[in-house]
Design an enzyme around this catalytic site. Structure first.
Site, PDB file in Angstrom:
ATOM      1  N   ASP A 158       0.836  -1.197   0.000  1.00  0.00           N
ATOM      2  CA  ASP A 158       0.000   0.000   0.000  1.00  0.00           C
ATOM      3  C   ASP A 158       0.877   1.256   0.000  1.00  0.00           C
ATOM      4  OD1 ASP A 158      -2.319   1.443  -0.017  1.00  0.00           O
ATOM      5  OD2 ASP A 158      -3.049   0.726   1.927  1.00  0.00           O
ATOM      6  N   GLU A 215       2.744   6.897  -2.663  1.00  0.00           N
ATOM      7  CA  GLU A 215       2.446   8.027  -3.550  1.00  0.00           C
ATOM      8  C   GLU A 215       2.981   9.355  -3.005  1.00  0.00           C
ATOM      9  OE1 GLU A 215      -0.917   5.008  -3.577  1.00  0.00           O
ATOM     10  OE2 GLU A 215      -0.127   6.365  -2.044  1.00  0.00           O
ATOM     11  N   ASP A 220      -8.986   3.678  -3.068  1.00  0.00           N
ATOM     12  CA  ASP A 220     -10.078   3.959  -2.142  1.00  0.00           C
ATOM     13  C   ASP A 220     -11.278   4.569  -2.860  1.00  0.00           C
ATOM     14  OD1 ASP A 220      -8.231   3.104  -0.345  1.00  0.00           O
ATOM     15  OD2 ASP A 220      -7.826   5.073   0.526  1.00  0.00           O
TER      16      ASP A 220
END
Length: 776
Positions: free
Chosen positions: A436, A439, A504
């Site tokens: 995860d 970014e 998400d």
């Protein structure tokens, strides 16, 4: 970034100078490169060569169908790494030619060519097929330039560039009706014409212009693509500054991109992924259903066992269980330590899960950040494993984890340490990793361990090195073709380390549709495998949303139930509705369907990774490039090459979809529809309950399927007792390549018609014209 105010004026605060003519052309000795000297004014006297910038444009034959274009202002500027890892499997040889004619100088690279005009005092470069039959795009008047911001009024000001930004820009022409696709996993309009796009990875969810996966590649419906070889921020005005051009700009002294000629979109993707890398194979078990604990939910071994036992009691086949963030203590992410209060014996628990048959594989969540509350932070900081500020401090902020640092993967010792942490997880029985984040990598006031790297380039490129490190650690432990990730961030080339999921999303039909648009766009950038949070991540999906998302999610290449602050097991969605249209029954049906589709789906996957194509969701235009309507379809997709899927995005169950030319047979019944045609409210109105959705099989298809109610994704489907063969409007050219569960090509099945009876490789197949199913 816009540099002009309309067609006539320069934007406020900008100074732009354009290449106004091609003054000279030099050819390399090997005949593969042309170097064009382009002053920013027309040179009509010797005095015109003074006090004016020039730009150098290098055209190079790279491989069959690929030419590179590099624009440079000041050649002395340092070109710092990182660089995209190009041709990872080796660079193909290329026969390049240079020919001069009255029209100009033409450089040919296999099937593609560029012609530089012979007209004096003119700037004109045309890209076309080598045989001249296809015009692709052009660089015309005022299409290559340099810009300063703030605007300079004299060259003397450029003696000090510390407070002046310098840009290189190019503008390729857009033809009438030309459309642009790709540029990563973008959730807005599928066709990018009219959009301003910044390729800069961000954690912005699925309902904004931001993207987790910014990929500097776009595909045109005119038979070509463009790969921008720039890991740093790239800004595009796709018909949004000049409506007839795609403008690409970067801050710096050079800009390089590749034009890739197909002519079909499939051929463009094959050549693009030869340049940036083909996706690795993923194991057959990964195609089954994944169940997550969800994000902020409370769970322990008892909770996990309750979920898994509930799935088995309800005959819902499950392959992978995923432990999300709170398998670790709060404030300690990511220290790779199971929370002892909830998981006192993680290795024993995982062993018991697998031995019980409740689950085949286990995945855990990680990221590449370290919260300062964990003792691991002190170790990583002292040993120099974390990214630093320029003053020597460890880079920290309180975004996500309190005082968190970022692992510096330019430090080889940090990489070894990180892999060592992963190996401890593997020792407990963990089989897969959800990588995860990655970014929000800072690009200002930072100092990497490798002093040579450019922080601006590292922002997007971090996703590549992060996922590469974890993927290769899995390969080292489990084998080359047994590694699989669940990754969120990506840039060009990250398709080599599957798989990626959409990030998400909210629990709404709108978010479901925007997720599909993101998957379609990413697939058009060479990513073969993609998934989505079934039910939506944010919020509490009602039963209708959940069941429609189950239908969609189980027909993606990979399928995971995951949420934020609520569980995603079906019996908690609708109070354990036991009807045929309850959430449990719907999940059971589509999970078993996924298992049943494995002979077809896995064979399609093996063909897809060979060529760099998406498996599912595959944009309609890849299969039907000559159909103009197929390029517009963003609410449906192809599952492989033969099956069309149209998810339902309405409360009522009504759905509108498009069938290209030919006969299409419903997977569920005997219905045969004729394309090209839109089907919806006015024609063949379809209204679906929760046990079906539009799934149509293409004319001429042979489908090899598992048996009804199959509960495995790994089985020997090559044996007759384990499969069923279906024909759909067969013809003499119907064939299918069949692979086994290890990814090994077993056979090619072909049809033949003898005295009105269809046979598949000598086996008689019962067939009724227009019938949906034919068993042998």
């Amino acid at each position: 970034m816009k540099f002009r105010d309309g067609m006539w004026l320069v934007a406020e605060g900008k100074r732009v100078e354009y290449a106004e003519e091609i003054y000279s052309i030099d050819q390399s000795q090997d005949g593969k490169k042309l170097s064009l000297l382009c002053p920013t004014m027309q040179v009509r006297s010797r005095g015109d060569t003074l006090n004016r910038p020039t730009m150098t444009i290098e055209l190079e034959a790279v491989s069959d169908g690929i030419l590179s274009v590099e624009v440079t202002h000041w050649h002395g500027a340092v070109n710092k790494p990182p660089y995209f890892d190009l041709f990872p499997d080796g660079k193909p040889s290329i026969d390049a030619t240079v020919k001069k004619s009255d029209a100009g100088t033409t450089l040919t690279s296999g099937s593609v060519a560029a012609t530089v005009t012979a007209e004096p005092h003119t700037f004109d470069i045309r890209f076309h097929s080598a045989d001249g039959t296809h015009k692709l795009t052009s660089l015309l008047h005022r299409s290559v330039g340099l810009a300063y911001s703030p605007a300079t009024s004299t060259p003397m000001q450029t003696a000090d560039m510390r407070d002046i930004q310098h840009y290189i820009l190019t503008q390729t022409t857009l033809g009438v009706g030309e459309q642009v696709y790709g540029l990563g996993e973008r959730f807005g309009a599928f066709n990018k014409v009219g959009q301003s796009i910044s390729l800069w990875n961000a954690d912005g969810g699925t309902s904004s212009e931001q993207a987790y996966k910014n990929v500097s590649f776009w595909l045109s419906n005119r038979g070509y693509g463009v790969f921008i070889d720039a890991p740093e921020k790239v800004e595009l005005e796709v018909g949004s500054e000049r409506s007839c051009r795609v403008q690409t700009s970067v801050e710096g002294q050079r800009l390089k991109w590749y034009i890739i000629y197909g002519p079909s979109p499939k051929e463009v993707l094959s050549k693009y992924t030869t340049l940036t890398g083909k996706p690795n194979k993923v194991p057959a078990w990964s195609f089954g259903l994944w169940l997550s604990t969800s994000f902020t939910t409370e769970y322990d071994e008892k909770t996990v066992n309750g979920f898994l036992e509930g799935m088995r009691e309800r005959d819902i086949p499950l392959q992978v269980f995923h432990y999300d963030c709170f398998w670790m203590r709060g404030f300690h992410w990511c220290d790779f330590e199971f929370m002892s209060s909830h998981f006192p014996d993680p290795k024993g628990q995982i062993t018991r899960l697998k031995e019980s048959g409740l689950v085949t594989k286990v995945c855990v969540w990680i990221n590449s950040y370290v919260g300062q509350a964990s003792p691991v932070f002190k170790e990583a900081a002292e040993k120099g494993y974390l990214l630093k500020r320029k003053n020597g401090d460890v880079f920290q902020w309180d975004l996500w984890q309190a005082g968190m640092g970022i692992v510096d993967f330019t430090n080889p010792e940090a990489c070894k340490w990180f892999v060592g942490c992963l190996n401890k997880l593997f020792d407990t029985g963990v089989d897969s990793i959800k990588t995860d984040f990655g970014e929000r990598i800072p690009s200002k006031d930072v100092q990497w361990h490798d002093p040579n790297v450019d922080p601006a380039k590292m922002h997007n490129y971090y996703a590549f090195i992060y996922n590469k490190l974890v993927f290769e650690a899995l390969q080292e432990r489990y084998g080359k073709d047994e590694a699989v990730l669940f990754a969120r961030a990506a840039c060009a080339g990250t398709q080599r380390f599957p798989l990626q999921w959409g990030g998400d999303c909210e629990s709404t039909f709108e978010a479901m549709a925007e997720s599909l648009r993101g998957g379609l766009s990413l697939g058009l950038c060479g990513f073969s495998f993609w998934s989505v949070d079934i039910g939506g991540f944010e919020g509490y999906p009602d039963a209708t949303i959940y069941k429609r998302w189950v239908q969609f999610g189980l027909l993606c290449s990979h399928s995971r139930l995951h949420g934020s602050n609520s569980y995603r097991v079906p019996w908690l969605i609708d109070n354990d509705d036991k009807s045929e249209e309850g959430a449990t029954a719907v999940l059971r049906k589509f999970s078993q369907l996924k298992c049943r589709l494995m002979p077809y789906l896995y064979s399609e996957a093996m063909e897809a990774i060979k060529h760099g194509w998406p498996v599912s969701v595959r944009a309609m235009c890849l299969e039907f490039p000559e159909d103009r309507t197929a390029w517009l379809c963003d609410q449906q997709f192809m599952l492989g090459s033969r099956i069309l899927v149209a998810p339902v995005f309405s409360e009522t169950g009504e759905v509108e979809f498009y069938l290209p030319a030919g006969k299409w047979t419903s997977f569920w019944d005997d219905t045969v529809l004729q394309g090209p045609m839109w089907y919806g409210p006015s024609v063949h109105k379809e209204k679906h309950g929760f046990t079906t959705l539009p799934v149509y099989v293409r004319e001429g298809s042979i489908l090899v399927l598992g048996k009804e109610a199959e509960q495995r994704t790994v089985y020997d489907w090559t044996k007759p007792e384990n499969h069923e063969v279906r024909l759909y409007e067969p013809n003499e050219s119907s064939s299918v390549v069949l692979y086994d569960a290890d990814g090994k090509q077993v056979t090619t099945l072909n049809t033949a018609e003898e005295h009105g009876t269809w046979r598949v490789d000598g086996m008689e197949v019962r067939f009724r014209r227009g019938s949906r199913i034919q068993n042998y």
